[in-house]
Design a protein around this motif. Structure first.
Motif: not given
Ligand code: PLP
Length: 479
Positions: A79-93
């Motif tokens: 999975i490609a990760i685009e954003k990380a902040q505190a307790a969370y990550m968001w993937d490219a989708d």
């Protein structure tokens, strides 16, 4: 056993009870996810992670295997990760995940922690990431580490944990003039020639040593996890054959305590090292700061001769590694091109660069200010307690325990296989490995990122709400 409200580990696990459960888990058939449920989870990746699939498919043509990170999630595809902040990550989708990987452990403050990031920006504006010359933050970071860990009389910053281990072993051999280095079977200490020995599965010796000449690990030995008798046997044997320069171990047990050590184990190894004149090296790549600012050595109250640092030392910023310890041993590393003929040679153009040092200094300062290791430990307690309650209620044979902010959820028991039972291990390694791949994918399809489907690192960012949301998601999978 230690019970302590102000420590990152509030209660040390009952290690005998953990092994009893782990042994029971590996002696029974696998309990994988139901096939139709698994298909639904795999469909999640096909339908909701299309951008990740496209990117990582493309990467396969140019990057061997398509992935470069040790801990990348590879099943069914990375999975490609685009954003990380505190307790969370968001993937490219744009899918959101609760992040229990925390970059493999270093981000005890949570991902992308703003107060440290701001200090990094300030420094970048002034001098950029690297100058090749001394910066005040090198000194400030070394002093801060020393302040928290009394065993660190001197400290040398390097680029990775792997380098820290290489340097520690070199210093130990230079100082003691002895030959052998003994590690725990199955332990990972980075990927240097000498340490790719007995990797992951105890008793496997050079099995993973592809491309490494026999001589490079000829003076490396492994002993079975927790077996002081086996360790003593090596020490006695080595005495007549060049001696033991060092024993290296992760103080909570290999792979962040996947095979946990009894509480008094480190003290007993310390005594054996003293008896045989070997140095004790603690690999605190994960535990240094995660188990408190004094590291695992502070928690267990055992002084190593040398300590290896890694990713935690910069709070997750790049170029993170080092070795520290007794001045008479560490001073053998001279800097630059001068020095004595006796020095152990180590180097690194980008080692101790201003960016890594400013990030490390302020990350540790923030951990001091926020009591991050203790609060992350409490989040680990809440997660482990909740998982145990789910496992009990659903009557599953799975094993849950935690050492503060390092939480283990063993569902396949693959890490318990070893070469004392070669036939069983050969037969069961692949299916048990595949089961945790599936578990990892199932957690991910439910918005949870774990380390290899069996380990979770908690952080300061894991509030009760985050943990409770995670428990609901775990329950969906475990059901
Ligand atoms: C205990 C331990 N030692 C050493 C290393 C190697 O560190 P690096 O990946 O920075 O080379 C790791 C990395 O995961 C580790 O967990």
């Amino acid at each position: 056993m230690n019970n302590n409200d102000t420590s990152a580990i509030s209660t040390y696990p009952d290690v005998n009870a953990v092994y009893e459960k782990l042994n029971a888990l590996v002696s029974q058939p696998l309990r994988p996810i139901q096939r139709e449920k698994m298909q639904q989870y795999l469909d999640y990746f096909e339908t909701k992670c299309t951008r990740s699939k496209q990117l990582t498919d493309e990467a396969k043509a140019i990057i061997p295997g398509g992935v470069q990170h040790n801990l990348a999630f590879n099943y069914p595809f990375p999975i490609a990760i685009e954003k990380a902040q505190a307790a969370y990550m968001w993937d490219a989708d744009g899918n959101r995940y609760i992040d229990f990987l925390q970059a493999g452990g270093p981000t005890i403050l949570g991902s992308n922690y703003a107060p440290v990031r701001d200090k990094v920006f300030e420094l970048l504006k002034e001098c950029g990431p690297v100058t090749g010359l001394f910066h005040e933050y090198e000194l400030k970071l070394a002093q801060l580490i020393q302040q928290h860990m009394p065993s660190i009389e001197m400290f040398r910053m390097l680029g990775t944990g792997t380098e820290g281990v290489m340097a520690a072993i070199r210093a130990a051999r230079t100082f003691t003039k002895k030959r052998y280095v003994i590690k725990v079977g199955g332990a990972y200490h980075g990927w240097s020639d000498a340490m790719l020995y007995g990797l992951h599965v105890p008793g496997t010796g050079r099995l993973e040593a592809k491309g490494i000449p026999r001589g490079a690990s000829a003076a490396t030995q492994e002993f079975f996890p927790n077996s002081l008798t086996a360790l003593r046997r090596h020490l006695v044997w080595n005495r007549l054959r060049g001696g033991t320069a060092a024993v290296i171990l992760e103080p909570v047990g290999p792979e962040s305590g996947t095979r946990p050590v009894p509480y008094d184990f480190n003290q007993q190894v310390r005594e054996l090292c003293d008896e045989f004149g070997a140095l004790l090296i603690f690999d605190e790549v994960v535990t240094g700061f995660r188990l408190g600012l004094g590291g695992a050595q502070g928690y267990f109250n055992v002084m190593p001769d040398l300590t290896v640092f890694g990713k935690c030392i910069t709070g997750g910023y790049p170029m993170a590694g080092g070795v520290g310890g007794r001045a008479d041993v560490v001073s053998g590393f001279a800097a630059g091109i001068g020095g004595t003929g006796e020095r152990a040679y180590i180097g690194g153009t980008l080692s101790a660069n201003p960016l890594s040092c400013v990030a490390g200094y302020h990350a540790i300062k923030e951990m001091e200010r926020t009591n991050a290791a203790v609060l992350a430990g409490r989040a680990g307690d809440r997660l482990a307690r909740g998982l145990q309650e789910i496992v009990d209620r659903l009557d599953l044979p799975f094993v849950v325990y935690n050492q503060g902010s390092i939480v283990h959820l063993e569902t396949s028991g693959v890490m318990l296989l070893d070469l004392r039972h070669p036939l069983r291990t050969l037969k069961e390694l692949k299916p048990r490995e595949h089961m945790i791949e599936e578990m990892g994918a199932a957690y991910m399809a439910n918005g949870l990122i774990t380390l290899a489907g069996s380990r979770m690192y908690t952080s300061l960012a894991d509030t009760d709400e985050v943990i409770d949301e995670a428990l609901d998601r775990f329950e969906t999978v475990l059901k």
